[in-house]
Scaffold this motif. Structure first.
Motif, PDB file in Angstrom:
ATOM      1  N   GLN A  34      40.787 -59.041  21.844  1.00 45.64           N
ATOM      2  CA  GLN A  34      40.912 -59.465  23.242  1.00 45.64           C
ATOM      3  C   GLN A  34      41.146 -60.964  23.325  1.00 45.64           C
ATOM      4  N   LYS A  38      44.656 -62.493  24.875  1.00 44.32           N
ATOM      5  CA  LYS A  38      44.700 -63.133  26.193  1.00 44.32           C
ATOM      6  C   LYS A  38      44.949 -64.623  26.097  1.00 44.32           C
ATOM      7  N   LYS A  95      27.796 -52.780  20.398  1.00 46.42           N
ATOM      8  CA  LYS A  95      27.022 -52.514  21.618  1.00 46.42           C
ATOM      9  C   LYS A  95      25.973 -53.585  21.775  1.00 46.42           C
TER      10      LYS A  95
ATOM     11  N   ALA B  80      38.934 -64.778  30.160  1.00 43.33           N
ATOM     12  CA  ALA B  80      38.616 -64.731  28.730  1.00 43.33           C
ATOM     13  C   ALA B  80      38.096 -66.082  28.254  1.00 43.33           C
ATOM     14  N   PRO B  90      28.741 -63.757  27.918  1.00 37.03           N
ATOM     15  CA  PRO B  90      28.459 -62.671  28.876  1.00 37.03           C
ATOM     16  C   PRO B  90      29.379 -61.470  28.685  1.00 37.03           C
ATOM     17  N   ILE B  91      29.162 -60.712  27.620  1.00 35.77           N
ATOM     18  CA  ILE B  91      30.004 -59.541  27.393  1.00 35.77           C
ATOM     19  C   ILE B  91      29.143 -58.290  27.299  1.00 35.77           C
ATOM     20  N   PRO B  93      30.593 -54.904  25.891  1.00 32.50           N
ATOM     21  CA  PRO B  93      31.798 -54.173  25.533  1.00 32.50           C
ATOM     22  C   PRO B  93      31.566 -52.681  25.322  1.00 32.50           C
ATOM     23  N   GLY B  94      32.657 -51.940  25.432  1.00 35.62           N
ATOM     24  CA  GLY B  94      32.600 -50.504  25.213  1.00 35.62           C
ATOM     25  C   GLY B  94      33.976 -49.906  25.393  1.00 35.62           C
ATOM     26  N   ILE B  95      34.133 -48.637  24.976  1.00 35.16           N
ATOM     27  CA  ILE B  95      35.430 -47.978  25.108  1.00 35.16           C
ATOM     28  C   ILE B  95      35.318 -46.887  26.160  1.00 35.16           C
ATOM     29  N   PRO B 119      42.706 -58.760  33.128  1.00 30.27           N
ATOM     30  CA  PRO B 119      41.417 -59.296  32.700  1.00 30.27           C
ATOM     31  C   PRO B 119      40.501 -58.278  32.040  1.00 30.27           C
ATOM     32  N   GLY B 120      40.066 -58.585  30.818  1.00 30.32           N
ATOM     33  CA  GLY B 120      38.963 -57.878  30.195  1.00 30.32           C
ATOM     34  C   GLY B 120      39.255 -56.536  29.569  1.00 30.32           C
ATOM     35  N   THR B 121      40.473 -56.041  29.643  1.00 31.82           N
ATOM     36  CA  THR B 121      40.735 -54.709  29.105  1.00 31.82           C
ATOM     37  C   THR B 121      41.800 -54.760  28.028  1.00 31.82           C
ATOM     38  N   MET B 122      41.734 -53.802  27.090  1.00 35.14           N
ATOM     39  CA  MET B 122      42.742 -53.720  26.043  1.00 35.14           C
ATOM     40  C   MET B 122      42.948 -52.252  25.684  1.00 35.14           C
ATOM     41  N   HIS B 136      39.475 -50.414  25.620  1.00 32.47           N
ATOM     42  CA  HIS B 136      38.330 -51.254  25.282  1.00 32.47           C
ATOM     43  C   HIS B 136      38.122 -52.252  26.407  1.00 32.47           C
ATOM     44  N   TRP B 137      36.889 -52.216  26.963  1.00 34.91           N
ATOM     45  CA  TRP B 137      36.591 -53.047  28.131  1.00 34.91           C
ATOM     46  C   TRP B 137      35.523 -54.044  27.729  1.00 34.91           C
ATOM     47  N   ILE B 138      35.812 -55.330  27.939  1.00 35.56           N
ATOM     48  CA  ILE B 138      34.880 -56.342  27.431  1.00 35.56           C
ATOM     49  C   ILE B 138      33.629 -56.419  28.290  1.00 35.56           C
TER      50      ILE B 138
END
Lengths: 100, 165
Positions: A34, A38, A95, B80, B90-91, B93-95, B119-122, B136-138
């Motif tokens: 990421q 970005k 996590k 980012a 401040p993250i 993360p998870g899928i 923003p924040g997604t891949m 994947h979301w940060i």
């Protein structure tokens, strides 16, 4: 125009540095991708756009426009390929402990 | 045949930009090179070249999609950078899985690339048959796929459906 170009180049350099810091600071491969997509997209596009403002539309300027289009197309594709390879190899996403 | 023609035009445009400023010698060499490229690898070019001939799709692309994409891309970078430089990172993360109704290759490509740059997604993986994208979301705000679809793809998907389907 030249001054505006140098301002864009400086902003781009700052974003590239932040992207590199992010690659070191963030925890796992997905988060690092990421940061790599970005910040480095904006950073490199900023540097190229600043250079375009400095040179103007000549032989170099036209190539800069092509570079910007290709970076916008290829950066997400490369990140997708790397993260997909990581997922297929069974790397679990990081996590965070505890709720926030 | 249409595909080869589309590839010829695209290759010639890139050639002319690479050999800026345009003149007749470069144009002749470019026609030869682009023609050879179109002849040899025309069948590797993208599907659905009929899309390029509809002016309304170009309109949606230039007026609807590009400004939205540029704005989201800028926001993504600042977001980012803020997350990276913040001392606490401040993250969260998870899928997550999101559903899409796009089916064409080029539409899915643009959706995945747009998701990666907002923003924040891949985009991590695509299941084309089921129409599911693994994202994947940060900073995960919603685990279930309906809410996630609305939050992530809600702005882009209707536009891309008008452009590429």
């Amino acid at each position: 125009m030249v001054i505006a170009g140098f301002i864009f180049i400086s902003i781009g350099l700052a974003f590239n540095v932040i992207g590199c810091i992010g690659i070191i600071r963030l925890p796992d491969v997905y988060n690092r991708m990421q940061a790599a997509t970005k910040c480095v997209t904006a950073g490199t596009c900023g540097i190229l756009f600043g250079t375009f403002l400095v040179t103007g539309l000549n032989a170099a300027g036209a190539k800069i426009i092509i570079c910007m289009i290709f970076i916008l197309l290829t950066t997400p594709t490369a990140a997708h390929a790397i993260s997909r390879a990581a997922l297929k190899n069974g790397i679990e996403p990081f996590k965070k402990n505890g709720d926030k | 045949m249409r595909r080869r023609l589309a590839l010829f035009i695209a290759a010639l445009a890139i050639w002319m930009l690479l050999s800026w400023p345009p003149d007749s010698q470069h144009l002749l060499a470019g026609i030869a090179a682009a023609g050879l490229t179109a002849l040899l690898c025309g069948d590797l070019f993208i599907d659905g070249t009929r899309l390029f001939t509809r002016p309304s799709r170009w309109g949606y692309f230039l007026i609807g999609y590009l400004p939205l994409f540029a704005w989201q891309c800028l926001k993504a970078n600042i977001d980012a950078a803020w997350r990276i430089l913040h001392p606490d990172l401040p993250i969260n993360p998870g899928i997550v899985q999101i559903k899409t109704s796009l089916t064409s290759d080029i539409g899915l490509t643009f959706l995945a690339n747009s998701i990666t740059l907002i923003p924040g997604t891949m985009c991590v993986n695509i299941d084309k048959d089921k129409g599911i994208l693994y994202i994947h979301w940060i900073n995960v705000k919603a685990e279930d796929s309906e809410t996630a679809t609305r939050l992530i793809a809600g702005k882009f998907e209707p536009l891309l459906k008008k452009i590429f389907e």
